[in-house]
Each structure stands twice: as structure tokens, then as C-alpha cells.
Design a protein around this motif. Structure first.
Motif, PDB file in Angstrom:
ATOM      1  N   LEU A  41      -6.419 -12.665 -36.125  1.00 43.97           N
ATOM      2  CA  LEU A  41      -5.249 -11.556 -35.896  1.00 43.97           C
ATOM      3  C   LEU A  41      -4.104 -11.339 -36.831  1.00 43.97           C
ATOM      4  O   LEU A  41      -4.518 -11.840 -37.991  1.00 43.97           O
ATOM      5  N   SER A  42      -3.605 -10.487 -36.231  1.00 43.71           N
ATOM      6  CA  SER A  42      -3.429  -8.790 -37.247  1.00 43.71           C
ATOM      7  C   SER A  42      -1.906 -10.018 -37.491  1.00 43.71           C
ATOM      8  O   SER A  42      -0.579 -10.355 -36.501  1.00 43.71           O
ATOM      9  N   PHE A  67       0.506  -8.179 -38.267  1.00 44.66           N
ATOM     10  CA  PHE A  67       1.842  -7.296 -38.203  1.00 44.66           C
ATOM     11  C   PHE A  67       2.007  -7.360 -36.655  1.00 44.66           C
ATOM     12  O   PHE A  67       2.889  -7.787 -36.179  1.00 44.66           O
ATOM     13  N   SER A  68       0.777  -7.754 -36.409  1.00 46.98           N
ATOM     14  CA  SER A  68       1.166  -7.297 -33.718  1.00 46.98           C
ATOM     15  C   SER A  68       1.547  -8.098 -33.333  1.00 46.98           C
ATOM     16  O   SER A  68       1.227  -8.476 -32.369  1.00 46.98           O
ATOM     17  N   HIS A  69       0.656 -10.062 -34.284  1.00 50.05           N
ATOM     18  CA  HIS A  69      -0.096 -10.988 -33.561  1.00 50.05           C
ATOM     19  C   HIS A  69      -0.945 -11.016 -32.515  1.00 50.05           C
ATOM     20  O   HIS A  69      -0.827 -11.663 -31.799  1.00 50.05           O
ATOM     21  N   ARG A  70      -1.613 -10.178 -32.928  1.00 48.78           N
ATOM     22  CA  ARG A  70      -2.582  -9.731 -31.702  1.00 48.78           C
ATOM     23  C   ARG A  70      -4.478  -9.754 -32.329  1.00 48.78           C
ATOM     24  O   ARG A  70      -4.099  -9.324 -33.442  1.00 48.78           O
ATOM     25  N   VAL A  71      -5.271 -10.256 -31.780  1.00 44.68           N
ATOM     26  CA  VAL A  71      -6.466  -9.997 -32.275  1.00 44.68           C
ATOM     27  C   VAL A  71      -6.926  -8.286 -32.295  1.00 44.68           C
ATOM     28  O   VAL A  71      -6.599  -7.770 -31.438  1.00 44.68           O
ATOM     29  N   LYS A  72      -7.244  -8.426 -33.460  1.00 43.45           N
ATOM     30  CA  LYS A  72      -8.163  -7.045 -34.177  1.00 43.45           C
ATOM     31  C   LYS A  72      -9.456  -7.680 -34.101  1.00 43.45           C
ATOM     32  O   LYS A  72      -9.948  -9.130 -34.786  1.00 43.45           O
ATOM     33  N   ASN A  73     -10.221  -6.717 -33.673  1.00 44.06           N
ATOM     34  CA  ASN A  73     -11.912  -6.645 -34.871  1.00 44.06           C
ATOM     35  C   ASN A  73     -12.290  -7.506 -34.052  1.00 44.06           C
ATOM     36  O   ASN A  73     -14.154  -8.020 -34.818  1.00 44.06           O
ATOM     37  N   ALA A  74     -12.876  -7.875 -32.538  1.00 48.75           N
ATOM     38  CA  ALA A  74     -13.089  -9.078 -32.363  1.00 48.75           C
ATOM     39  C   ALA A  74     -14.815  -8.396 -31.631  1.00 48.75           C
ATOM     40  O   ALA A  74     -14.103  -7.005 -31.014  1.00 48.75           O
ATOM     41  N   ASN A  75     -15.705  -8.612 -31.775  1.00 46.74           N
ATOM     42  CA  ASN A  75     -16.878  -7.803 -31.239  1.00 46.74           C
ATOM     43  C   ASN A  75     -16.923  -8.678 -29.827  1.00 46.74           C
ATOM     44  O   ASN A  75     -17.765  -7.996 -28.689  1.00 46.74           O
ATOM     45  N   SER A  76     -15.999  -9.872 -29.464  1.00 47.03           N
ATOM     46  CA  SER A  76     -15.928  -9.916 -27.870  1.00 47.03           C
ATOM     47  C   SER A  76     -14.428  -8.851 -27.409  1.00 47.03           C
ATOM     48  O   SER A  76     -13.565  -9.820 -27.930  1.00 47.03           O
ATOM     49  N   VAL A  77     -15.155  -7.828 -26.746  1.00 48.26           N
ATOM     50  CA  VAL A  77     -13.598  -6.921 -27.176  1.00 48.26           C
ATOM     51  C   VAL A  77     -12.553  -7.269 -26.181  1.00 48.26           C
ATOM     52  O   VAL A  77     -11.641  -6.711 -26.423  1.00 48.26           O
ATOM     53  N   TRP A  78     -13.025  -8.130 -24.955  1.00 53.56           N
ATOM     54  CA  TRP A  78     -12.140  -8.492 -24.137  1.00 53.56           C
ATOM     55  C   TRP A  78     -10.876  -9.122 -24.262  1.00 53.56           C
ATOM     56  O   TRP A  78      -9.869  -9.937 -24.600  1.00 53.56           O
ATOM     57  N   LEU A  79     -10.993  -9.577 -26.261  1.00 55.02           N
ATOM     58  CA  LEU A  79      -9.741 -10.381 -26.429  1.00 55.02           C
ATOM     59  C   LEU A  79      -8.903  -9.974 -27.693  1.00 55.02           C
ATOM     60  O   LEU A  79      -8.150  -9.451 -27.854  1.00 55.02           O
ATOM     61  N   ASN A  80      -9.194  -8.546 -27.765  1.00 57.73           N
ATOM     62  CA  ASN A  80      -8.891  -7.868 -28.521  1.00 57.73           C
ATOM     63  C   ASN A  80      -7.305  -6.608 -27.992  1.00 57.73           C
ATOM     64  O   ASN A  80      -7.541  -6.416 -26.920  1.00 57.73           O
ATOM     65  N   VAL A 102      -1.039 -23.555 -31.885  1.00 51.77           N
ATOM     66  CA  VAL A 102      -2.774 -23.670 -31.169  1.00 51.77           C
ATOM     67  C   VAL A 102      -2.547 -23.158 -33.113  1.00 51.77           C
ATOM     68  O   VAL A 102      -1.922 -21.992 -32.989  1.00 51.77           O
ATOM     69  N   ARG A 103      -3.593 -22.874 -33.516  1.00 55.48           N
ATOM     70  CA  ARG A 103      -3.518 -22.211 -35.367  1.00 55.48           C
ATOM     71  C   ARG A 103      -5.211 -21.679 -34.654  1.00 55.48           C
ATOM     72  O   ARG A 103      -5.770 -21.994 -34.547  1.00 55.48           O
ATOM     73  N   ILE A 104      -5.281 -20.366 -34.995  1.00 53.65           N
ATOM     74  CA  ILE A 104      -6.180 -19.868 -35.501  1.00 53.65           C
ATOM     75  C   ILE A 104      -6.878 -18.948 -36.617  1.00 53.65           C
ATOM     76  O   ILE A 104      -5.764 -18.403 -36.719  1.00 53.65           O
ATOM     77  N   ALA A 105      -8.302 -18.348 -36.002  1.00 52.86           N
ATOM     78  CA  ALA A 105      -8.390 -18.348 -37.679  1.00 52.86           C
ATOM     79  C   ALA A 105     -10.126 -17.700 -37.391  1.00 52.86           C
ATOM     80  O   ALA A 105     -10.838 -17.760 -36.443  1.00 52.86           O
ATOM     81  N   VAL A 150      -7.758 -21.710 -45.423  1.00 46.08           N
ATOM     82  CA  VAL A 150      -8.523 -19.947 -44.776  1.00 46.08           C
ATOM     83  C   VAL A 150      -7.476 -19.122 -45.886  1.00 46.08           C
ATOM     84  O   VAL A 150      -5.866 -19.516 -46.047  1.00 46.08           O
ATOM     85  N   HIS A 151      -7.847 -18.573 -46.602  1.00 46.77           N
ATOM     86  CA  HIS A 151      -7.236 -17.197 -47.018  1.00 46.77           C
ATOM     87  C   HIS A 151      -7.834 -15.895 -46.376  1.00 46.77           C
ATOM     88  O   HIS A 151      -8.716 -15.482 -46.433  1.00 46.77           O
ATOM     89  N   ALA A 152      -6.354 -15.887 -45.319  1.00 54.95           N
ATOM     90  CA  ALA A 152      -6.458 -13.922 -44.675  1.00 54.95           C
ATOM     91  C   ALA A 152      -6.729 -12.583 -44.904  1.00 54.95           C
ATOM     92  O   ALA A 152      -6.838 -11.923 -44.725  1.00 54.95           O
ATOM     93  N   GLY A 153      -5.540 -13.125 -45.881  1.00 59.04           N
ATOM     94  CA  GLY A 153      -5.031 -12.291 -46.724  1.00 59.04           C
ATOM     95  C   GLY A 153      -3.900 -11.174 -45.781  1.00 59.04           C
ATOM     96  O   GLY A 153      -3.628 -11.715 -45.102  1.00 59.04           O
ATOM     97  N   GLY A 154      -3.523 -10.603 -47.100  1.00 61.29           N
ATOM     98  CA  GLY A 154      -2.034  -9.284 -46.024  1.00 61.29           C
ATOM     99  C   GLY A 154      -2.523  -9.435 -45.023  1.00 61.29           C
ATOM    100  O   GLY A 154      -1.393  -9.332 -43.952  1.00 61.29           O
ATOM    101  N   ASN A 155      -3.337  -8.557 -45.271  1.00 60.92           N
ATOM    102  CA  ASN A 155      -4.503  -7.277 -43.343  1.00 60.92           C
ATOM    103  C   ASN A 155      -5.224  -8.293 -42.884  1.00 60.92           C
ATOM    104  O   ASN A 155      -5.230  -7.785 -41.661  1.00 60.92           O
ATOM    105  N   GLY A 156      -4.924 -10.011 -43.068  1.00 60.82           N
ATOM    106  CA  GLY A 156      -5.718 -10.467 -42.050  1.00 60.82           C
ATOM    107  C   GLY A 156      -7.456 -10.113 -41.686  1.00 60.82           C
ATOM    108  O   GLY A 156      -8.220 -10.969 -41.095  1.00 60.82           O
ATOM    109  N   ILE A 157      -8.242  -9.577 -43.315  1.00 60.57           N
ATOM    110  CA  ILE A 157      -9.670  -9.662 -43.015  1.00 60.57           C
ATOM    111  C   ILE A 157     -10.044  -9.894 -44.131  1.00 60.57           C
ATOM    112  O   ILE A 157     -11.116  -9.585 -44.418  1.00 60.57           O
TER     113      ILE A 157
END
Length: 301
Positions: A68-69, A71-84, A100-103, A144-151
Motif C-alpha cells: 500500500l502506498s 501517499f495514495s493509500h492504494r496498492v502499488k507494485n503488485a504482480n497481481s496487476v488487477w490490485l494496483n 483490515v490491516r494490509i502488508a 512489519v517495517h514498511a518504510g517511508g515509501n512502503g517498499i
């Protein structure tokens, strides 16, 4: 009760854990590919099935093959592309009537193994998934440590360090799906391992087949395995030089190669700064179930 969901590209799994971390319900279904709304409905149905079977309501955490970004609070970088581009946490919160918590799925692996797995009690855990693809996640003090950019932990999409001439040629010839070249994923994933064996002159094979041939004394397979071990060792040493985690945990199909746990420690030392490294490299205790368990543990309290 804690409910965890592992949303994968081909299958989606639910587990319900009691307060002692014991699995009291588990179910897998095929993931509705390329259909976001149907994916949401499938997740809601799995949560309902878990709660009906156990007679209890639980917190819900979910691992996804992306992040989850912040910044946008939307999914990014998913290889299941219909989630992006989708606000999947908000959509599921609305449908389930609870937060619901997402990681990222590799972060869920790290949390699971740090909580009650191969790295239980370790403060800093770097967890690697080496299967069809290659990814990693980071848990600090069991969270989880997701970092400031979520990556944080996106290890597989950094270049293979200390490339020799042959590896430079490989990097030029084998582009990564992310659009860059030389990514660690193209070398140390199971797909990369099988591809390297074929480039050496071997027939199209699975990683399991290659390992069996190497164990039987096949010289070409043995060469492919040695090259793979060296590349994985360099890639892990790079992380150790930066992060110096307490434990490295391996998950995914290639983690089942027991030989790695004998050969990697000595090889890693050759690439760590100063040549000292006693960082344990361990197989994920919970195996294929670690990701879904980690999703449940996204609610630690």
C-alpha cells in the motif's frame, strides 16, 4: 481470534488462529484472477467461513503481492496487476465492518517467523521469498517495517552486487519484468536458477530436477548450483552490510534446498565487510503457511 488472509496470484488462503497461535481453521480457494470485485467477494466469503466454523469473530490481516502506498493509500507494485491502484484496505474495511490491516506478503513472512517461527524473539528479521519470483520483507521487534515509501525489503529489485563478466552479460540479456536489468530476482529466483542451467547447456528443467542431478554427480547441474549459491550469498551479504539483521529466514520453493544452509554461511563471509559474519540463515519454520500466519499476526495485541 486472529484471521489472516494470504492473497496470492493463483490461490487465496485464510487461517484463523486462537490466542495461543494455534490454527483452528484453514481454507484455500483459487484466486479470482483479473477481477477486483470478485476478489473482494472471495475474501469476504473466506472470513465468513472462518467465523462460521469457529463461532467467533476475529481481527483481519491480509498479505498481498504488492504494497500500500503511504501517499495514495492504494496498492502499488503488485504482480497481481488487477490490485494496483485500488484502496483494498478501505474497500474490505467497508465490506467487513471492521478495520483490515494490509502488508506485503514477504513482510508477513517476516512477522510470522519473528513471532513464533525460525526467528522467534529476534529483534531484526530479514525474510526472503525465493520461488517463482524473489522478494523480501523486514520485521523489527515482531512488527512489519514498511518504510517511508512502503517498499522496505524490496531486495529482489536491486542489482546483483559484485557482478562478474558473465553476470554482466546475463544482466544485459535477461531483463526483469520491473523494466530494469540485472535485478537479483533474475538470478536467484527459482525461475532464474532454471534459466541459468539452460543457458549453461542443460535441458529445460525445474529447480528440483536440477538439484537432484547435482546430488547424483551431474557436473553441469553442479556448476549451476554453485553459481546459484554464490549469487545468493552475495545478495544476502549486501543486505547484511547495510542492515546487519539478527536472523535471515528463507521461504519459497528454493528454501527447501537443504544444502543452502550448509554452504551459504561460509560464502556470505567472503562478501561481508571485514569478513566476519555469524548471521544465522534458517529455513522458514512454518513453510507455505508462514505468510498467512503472518497476516493474522498483523494484529499482535
Amino acid at each position: 481470534m486472529r484471521i489472516g488472509i494470504d492473497l496470492g496470484g493463483t490461490k487465496t488462503e485464510v487461517v484463523a488462529l486462537d490466542n495461543d497461535g494455534m490454527a483452528i481453521f484453514r481454507q484455500r480457494i483459487p484466486t479470482p484472477r483479473d477481477d477486483y470485485d470478485q476478489t473482494l467477494r472471495a475474501i469476504v466469503a473466506l472470513v465468513a467461513a472462518a467465523e462460521q466454523a469457529t463461532g467467533a469473530q476475529g481481527s483481519v490481516g491480509m498479505g498481498i503481492p504488492g504494497t500500500l502506498s503511504p501517499f495514495s493509500h492504494r496498492v502499488k507494485n503488485a504482480n497481481s496487476v488487477w490490485l494496483n491502484g485500488r484502496a483494498i484496505d478501505q474497500d474490505l474495511t467497508a465490506l467487513l465492518g471492521r478495520p483490515v490491516r494490509i502488508a506485503n506478503d514477504a513482510n508477513c513472512l517476516a512477522v510470522s517467523e519473528a513471532t513464533d517461527g525460525a526467528a522467534a524473539g529476534a529483534a531484526t528479521v530479514f525474510a526472503v521469498i525465493i520461488g517463482t519470483g524473489c522478494g523480501a520483507g523486514l520485521a523489527i521487534n515482531g512488527r512489519v517495517h514498511a518504510g517511508g515509501n512502503g517498499i522496505a525489503g524490496e531486495w529482489g529489485h536491486n542489482p546483483l552486487p559484485w557482478q562478474d563478466v558473465d553476470e554482466q552479460r546475463h544482466a544485459a540479456e535477461v531483463p526483469c519484468y520491473c523494466g530494469k536489468s540485472g535485478c537479483i530476482e533474475t538470478f536467484v529466483s527459482g525461475t532464474g536458477f532454471a534459466g541459468d542451467y539452460q543457458r549453461l547447456g542443460g535441458p529445460p528443467s525445474t529447480g528440483v530436477d536440477i538439484m537432484q542431478r547435482a546430488a547424483a554427480g551431474d557436473a553441469l547441474a553442479g556448476m549451476a548450483v554453485s553459481r546459484y549459491e554464490r549469487r545468493l550469498a552475495k545478495s544476502l551479504a549486501h543486505v547484511i552490510n547495510i542492515l546487519d539483521p539478527d536472523v535471515v529466514v528463507l521461504g519459497g520453493g528454493m528454501s527447501n534446498v537443504d544444502r543452502l544452509y550448509r554452504t551459504l554461511p561460509a560464502l556470505i563471509k567472503g562478501w561481508t565487510f571485514g569478513g566476519e559474519c555469524e548471521t544465522p540463515v534458517r529455513k522458514a519454520l512454518h513453510g507455505d503457511s508462514s505468510g498467512v500466519r503472518g497476516a493474522a499476526w498483523l494484529w499482535p495485541d
